[in-house]
Design a protein around this motif. Structure first.
Motif, PDB file in Angstrom:
ATOM      1  N   HIS A 168     -30.190  29.724  28.504  1.00 55.76           N
ATOM      2  CA  HIS A 168     -31.119  28.717  28.997  1.00 55.76           C
ATOM      3  C   HIS A 168     -31.347  27.698  27.884  1.00 55.76           C
ATOM      4  CE1 HIS A 168     -31.987  32.097  31.689  1.00 55.76           C
ATOM      5  NE2 HIS A 168     -32.268  31.166  32.591  1.00 55.76           N
ATOM      6  N   GLY A 169     -31.334  26.410  28.242  1.00 56.35           N
ATOM      7  CA  GLY A 169     -31.514  25.365  27.252  1.00 56.35           C
ATOM      8  C   GLY A 169     -32.898  25.416  26.613  1.00 56.35           C
ATOM      9  N   ILE A 170     -33.003  24.834  25.417  1.00 58.44           N
ATOM     10  CA  ILE A 170     -34.276  24.892  24.681  1.00 58.44           C
ATOM     11  C   ILE A 170     -35.144  23.675  24.951  1.00 58.44           C
ATOM     12  CG2 ILE A 170     -33.212  26.280  22.864  1.00 58.44           C
ATOM     13  CD1 ILE A 170     -33.176  23.750  21.113  1.00 58.44           C
ATOM     14  N   THR A 171     -34.637  22.682  25.687  1.00 62.15           N
ATOM     15  CA  THR A 171     -35.455  21.523  26.040  1.00 62.15           C
ATOM     16  C   THR A 171     -35.771  21.565  27.530  1.00 62.15           C
ATOM     17  OG1 THR A 171     -33.515  20.151  26.459  1.00 62.15           O
ATOM     18  CG2 THR A 171     -34.383  20.155  24.222  1.00 62.15           C
ATOM     19  N   LYS A 172     -36.770  20.780  27.887  1.00 62.00           N
ATOM     20  CA  LYS A 172     -37.183  20.756  29.286  1.00 62.00           C
ATOM     21  C   LYS A 172     -36.038  20.320  30.209  1.00 62.00           C
ATOM     22  CE  LYS A 172     -41.575  21.891  28.874  1.00 62.00           C
ATOM     23  NZ  LYS A 172     -42.128  23.109  29.493  1.00 62.00           N
ATOM     24  N   GLY A 173     -35.201  19.414  29.736  1.00 63.84           N
ATOM     25  CA  GLY A 173     -34.125  18.907  30.565  1.00 63.84           C
ATOM     26  C   GLY A 173     -32.970  19.882  30.750  1.00 63.84           C
ATOM     27  N   SER A 174     -32.894  20.896  29.883  1.00 64.83           N
ATOM     28  CA  SER A 174     -31.763  21.824  29.955  1.00 64.83           C
ATOM     29  C   SER A 174     -32.190  23.264  30.215  1.00 64.83           C
ATOM     30  CB  SER A 174     -30.960  21.768  28.651  1.00 64.83           C
ATOM     31  OG  SER A 174     -31.775  22.170  27.551  1.00 64.83           O
ATOM     32  N   ALA A 175     -33.470  23.507  30.420  1.00 67.91           N
ATOM     33  CA  ALA A 175     -33.986  24.880  30.497  1.00 67.91           C
ATOM     34  C   ALA A 175     -33.601  25.594  31.788  1.00 67.91           C
ATOM     35  CB  ALA A 175     -35.511  24.869  30.353  1.00 67.91           C
ATOM     36  N   SER A 176     -33.225  24.840  32.827  1.00 65.72           N
ATOM     37  CA  SER A 176     -32.983  25.471  34.136  1.00 65.72           C
ATOM     38  C   SER A 176     -31.633  26.150  34.245  1.00 65.72           C
ATOM     39  CB  SER A 176     -33.100  24.417  35.249  1.00 65.72           C
ATOM     40  OG  SER A 176     -32.136  23.397  35.058  1.00 65.72           O
ATOM     41  N   ALA A 177     -30.747  25.941  33.310  1.00 69.78           N
ATOM     42  CA  ALA A 177     -29.403  26.523  33.410  1.00 69.78           C
ATOM     43  C   ALA A 177     -28.858  26.766  32.009  1.00 69.78           C
ATOM     44  CB  ALA A 177     -28.486  25.594  34.192  1.00 69.78           C
ATOM     45  N   ALA A 178     -27.700  27.411  32.010  1.00 72.32           N
ATOM     46  CA  ALA A 178     -27.023  27.668  30.733  1.00 72.32           C
ATOM     47  C   ALA A 178     -26.629  26.332  30.105  1.00 72.32           C
ATOM     48  CB  ALA A 178     -25.788  28.534  30.963  1.00 72.32           C
ATOM     49  N   SER A 179     -26.632  26.304  28.794  1.00 66.12           N
ATOM     50  CA  SER A 179     -26.318  25.064  28.084  1.00 66.12           C
ATOM     51  C   SER A 179     -25.574  25.398  26.789  1.00 66.12           C
ATOM     52  CB  SER A 179     -27.594  24.267  27.786  1.00 66.12           C
ATOM     53  OG  SER A 179     -28.468  25.037  26.972  1.00 66.12           O
ATOM     54  N   PHE A 180     -25.174  24.336  26.097  1.00 69.82           N
ATOM     55  CA  PHE A 180     -24.418  24.484  24.852  1.00 69.82           C
ATOM     56  C   PHE A 180     -25.155  23.698  23.775  1.00 69.82           C
ATOM     57  CE2 PHE A 180     -20.637  23.895  22.111  1.00 69.82           C
ATOM     58  CZ  PHE A 180     -20.275  25.226  21.998  1.00 69.82           C
ATOM     59  N   MET A 181     -25.144  24.253  22.556  1.00 70.59           N
ATOM     60  CA  MET A 181     -25.985  23.677  21.518  1.00 70.59           C
ATOM     61  C   MET A 181     -25.218  23.608  20.193  1.00 70.59           C
ATOM     62  SD  MET A 181     -29.754  25.045  20.348  1.00 70.59           S
ATOM     63  CE  MET A 181     -29.129  26.667  19.870  1.00 70.59           C
ATOM     64  N   ALA A 182     -25.362  22.447  19.506  1.00 69.62           N
ATOM     65  CA  ALA A 182     -24.842  22.279  18.136  1.00 69.62           C
ATOM     66  C   ALA A 182     -26.042  22.331  17.189  1.00 69.62           C
ATOM     67  CB  ALA A 182     -24.100  20.961  18.001  1.00 69.62           C
ATOM     68  N   ILE A 183     -26.083  23.304  16.283  1.00 68.33           N
ATOM     69  CA  ILE A 183     -27.254  23.524  15.422  1.00 68.33           C
ATOM     70  C   ILE A 183     -26.829  23.477  13.952  1.00 68.33           C
ATOM     71  CG2 ILE A 183     -26.975  26.035  15.631  1.00 68.33           C
ATOM     72  CD1 ILE A 183     -30.020  26.261  15.337  1.00 68.33           C
ATOM     73  N   LYS A 184     -27.699  22.875  13.135  1.00 68.38           N
ATOM     74  CA  LYS A 184     -27.461  22.837  11.680  1.00 68.38           C
ATOM     75  C   LYS A 184     -28.785  23.007  10.951  1.00 68.38           C
ATOM     76  CE  LYS A 184     -25.525  20.203   7.892  1.00 68.38           C
ATOM     77  NZ  LYS A 184     -26.594  20.649   7.008  1.00 68.38           N
TER      78      LYS A 184
END
Length: 599
Positions: A168-184
């Motif tokens: 589940h995404g970490i923002t409101k716009g992506s929380a409803s489904a699986a998502s992909f994240m680039a983290i640093k």
């Protein structure tokens, strides 16, 4: 009969036609089916090969798009990591006097590197502060985010940009489904401990934008990480799902350097095409359902249609030429068969065919002509014989009726009643005029009733009022006709035989129409007889067993004129009288001048 023979000839009923067609038609169909099968197989394989090459190009296009986005993501991550505003905001403790000013500066710095439509950028500091671009917000608490597996891995590798799948995404716009994240991890130069984490979040809508409209019903596109998680997809495999078997297959293809492989996926034989995207640590996969693609191959319809039309044209031509050869023989054979079953035709037309067929037809027509002439002569003789039989029966009744009437008049003279004898002779003369002078074979019901009443008058001269009579007919039967001198013998039979041993009785005559039948009934309340004796009156010819001539004669006339089911039936019981029922066809007065129809 001629038309029927021609029709059957045109219907290709001849055995010769069927034998030739049985050899030629299967051959034509076999060649057409073989040609169609080879053409469809070759064309479908070419179509599948073209589609697989197209899928490979699609994968290359998607990979290029994702790598170009990767450069933008790196630019964003480095900008955030090197920004003084972000560093101050996420390292300070407590409230900043210029918080709004700091947020404004951070937004301004991001705008210098972010396109107008870019993904959500979320920054979470170790101090618990959060910043999210695009006017969005974090969908979970900062503490929960900082304790996630992705953050833990980023702490261990602070100098790298890590790509990871989240259910589940970490923002409101992506929380409803699986998502992909680039983290640093955000660190100062030379420092190992991060002060925050910058994330670029790609929702399902962002990920599927890479595919655009490149997928279709036969080509399922998907992004899969090394663990078998489906990051995003266009097709039947849902995003967020897990397929470890496909992940193993992809790793084997990568280790063996294969770009394509046939394997079973979701129970179907599938062509797997894959491209590795090392920067994202993802597999870009195309699952090409070539079986379905072959079924959806639209050109197969046109190939089938062309083969069908060509085959139909060839078969029509074959049928035409075979029929031209066999039609005259079939027509001649059909005429011969009809001759055996239904009688002789006038002639057989065998236009076409060879000389042999024309000779056979000519000989057959000559034979049929001779036989037709002979049959017509026989029919004429039979018709004349039938007329003579009916006339003989009529003449048989007339002397019988005259004999009985003269006995009645003689009885009056013997009783010394000359006046009644004169009246009887006058009535007898009228009756004879109606019976003998009328040249018509049929008379109206009213005329027949008048004859019956004249006859009853004669009989009452002899019997007086001892025997009561009643004669009537319905309005429905008034327009009908019947053969003359038909009911008088039956009435006469009742007078002379129904009341043996009795001094009085009643005789009634009724005429009515029932549908297509004219029903005439003569009923008496006389001594009656057994049913066996009544039946014998119809089956035994006159002279046998002393039976009366009248009833048998009437029944024989009806059968000769009209055939079955018309005729006379007798119902009787000893001591309860007798009912004689005559059933005739309805003959209207418009046909009175004509003779009854021949059988």
């Amino acid at each position: 009969m001629k038309k029927k023979s021609e029709s059957r000839g045109h219907g290709f009923s001849g055995g010769l036609f069927l034998k030739i067609a049985a050899v030629v038609v299967p051959g034509v169909l076999l060649v057409s089916a073989s040609t169609l099968g080879v053409a469809l197989h070759t064309t479908r394989m070419g179509y599948v090969d073209t589609m697989s090459r197209s899928s490979q190009q699609i994968l290359s296009t998607v990979k290029t798009n994702m790598e170009s986005v990767n450069d933008k993501i790196i630019n964003v991550e480095l900008t955030v990591n090197g920004s003084e505003a972000f560093s101050r905001y996420f390292q300070s403790q407590g409230e900043l006097p210029d918080t709004y000013n700091q947020v404004y500066i951070m937004q301004k710095e991001l705008k210098t590197v972010l396109p107008m439509t870019f993904y959500d950028v979320a920054v979470v500091g170790e101090n618990g502060r959060v910043f999210v671009s695009n006017g969005s917000s974090l969908s979970l608490t900062a503490e929960r985010f900082l304790s996630s597996a992705a953050v833990k891995e980023a702490r261990q590798q602070p100098n790298r940009i890590l790509y990871c799948f989240v259910s589940h995404g970490i923002t409101k716009g992506s929380a409803s489904a699986a998502s992909f994240m680039a983290i640093k991890a955000l660190t100062h130069q030379g420092a190992q401990k991060p002060f925050g984490f910058a994330c670029v979040v790609l929702s399902q809508g962002d990920l599927q934008a890479f595919f655009g409209k490149l997928g279709n019903t036969t080509n399922n596109l998907l992004l899969m990480d090394q663990s078998g998680n489906v990051v995003s997809s266009v097709g039947k495999i849902p995003a967020g799902g897990h397929n470890s078997q496909l992940a193993v297959t992809l790793r084997q293809m990568q280790s063996q350097g294969k770009a394509s492989l046939y394997a079973n996926v979701l129970g179907k034989r599938t062509l797997i095409l894959q491209v590795n995207i090392p920067r994202w640590n993802l597999h870009l996969v195309s699952l090409f359902d070539y079986t379905k693609a072959a079924r959806e191959f639209e050109s197969g319809i046109y190939i089938f249609l062309v083969c069908f039309l060509v085959t139909a044209a060839v078969l029509i031509a074959v049928f035409y030429f075979i029929s031209e050869i066999t039609r005259p023989i079939s027509r001649l054979a059909a005429a011969m068969e009809d001759t055996a079953k239904q009688g002789l035709p006038k002639e057989v037309n065998t236009t076409g065919g060879g000389r042999e067929t024309r000779q056979l037809s000519k000989a057959f027509n000559v034979m049929v002509g001779n036989l037709n002439g002979y049959v017509h002569r026989l029919l004429g003789l039979e018709e004349e014989k039938r007329r003579m039989e009916i006339h003989a029966l009529q003449m048989q009744i007339n002397p019988h009726f005259i004999y009985n009437t003269l006995i009645s008049i003689k009885w009056l003279i013997w009783q010394d009643e000359p006046q009644k004898a004169v009246e009887g002779i006058d009535t007898f003369t009228q009756l004879l005029r109606g019976v003998l002078s009328n040249s018509n074979q049929v008379i109206s019901v009213a005329e027949e009733v008048q004859n019956l009443e004249n006859y009853i008058f004669l009989q009452k001269i002899r019997f007086g009022e001892k025997i009561q009579t009643n004669v009537s007919y319905s309005s429905a039967s008034a327009q009908c006709c019947l053969p003359k001198v038909l009911l008088q013998p039956l009435l006469e039979n009742a007078f002379f035989h129904a009341f043996t041993g009795r001094t009085e009785g009643v005789v009634s005559a009724f005429i009515d129409r029932h549908g297509d039948h004219l029903i005439c009934e003569i009923i008496d309340d006389g001594v009656g007889m057994t049913q066996a004796a009544a039946d014998a009156l119809l089956t035994s010819e006159p002279g046998e067993n002393g039976h009366s001539i009248g009833i048998w004669n009437v029944n024989a006339r009806i059968l000769l004129l009209y055939g079955k089911p018309y005729g006379v039936k007798i119902f009787s019981e000893p001591g309860h009288g007798t009912l004689v029922r005559v059933t005739l066809p309805v003959i209207s007065q418009s046909s009175e001048k004509r003779e009854p129809e021949k059988i």
